[in-house]
Design a protein around this motif. Sequence first.
Motif, mmCIF file in Angstrom:
data_model
loop_
_atom_site.group_PDB
_atom_site.id
_atom_site.type_symbol
_atom_site.label_atom_id
_atom_site.label_comp_id
_atom_site.label_asym_id
_atom_site.label_seq_id
_atom_site.Cartn_x
_atom_site.Cartn_y
_atom_site.Cartn_z
ATOM 1 N N THR A 179 0.173 7.587 -15.814
ATOM 2 C CA THR A 179 1.335 7.624 -16.864
ATOM 3 C C THR A 179 2.677 7.332 -16.050
ATOM 4 O O THR A 179 2.975 8.043 -15.244
ATOM 5 N N THR A 187 6.614 7.694 -16.090
ATOM 6 C CA THR A 187 7.674 8.311 -16.688
ATOM 7 C C THR A 187 9.020 8.202 -16.455
ATOM 8 O O THR A 187 9.256 7.523 -15.390
ATOM 9 N N THR A 243 1.007 11.007 -12.820
ATOM 10 C CA THR A 243 2.001 10.333 -13.196
ATOM 11 C C THR A 243 2.919 9.488 -12.107
ATOM 12 O O THR A 243 2.816 10.254 -11.030
#
Length: 168
Positions: free
Chosen positions: A165, A167, A5
């Motif tokens: 990912t 965030t 992330t």
Amino acid sequence: MKQVTINDAVLRQAASEGMDAFVGVFVAAIKEAIGGELTADTLGELNSDQLTLLAWDVLHSEVMDGGFVQLIHNGYGPFIFKNPFAKAVKLWGMRELSKLVYSAHTLYNQYHEALERDCTDDEFMALFEQHPEFDDMDDEFVEQEEVWTEQIARYIDEHIENFATITE
């Protein structure tokens, strides 16, 4: 697969600093997700794009610092040349980098035993004179480094979901 992330604000900041910082954020996040070290165990926890990016980071660091001789001497030859790195970057659209790595692979096969031996600092420095075959490849890498870093940054940007990912 390991969950990688990156905070959106961190990513935006890196993007504003340039392509090196942008690529670096992804490299750092991948390394953090695997505990900072790529091992036989952590290798299986990453996807092919993440592994290719880590291979690029190793290749980039080693060749920019001391060329292909240093890369091979420091034990990274198998990671770069015995894995499908050259094929992967070709699939990323980086044909010239792929060709360079394939050419270096030929020399790796020929000289890796001599280059991988333990040696003194003086003996290590002598390796560069003993293996001038790598000089043109080192020069080409340095000359093309910015272009290739930009191509990698663009590939990451177009395939972010393959790397991390994002965030809030």
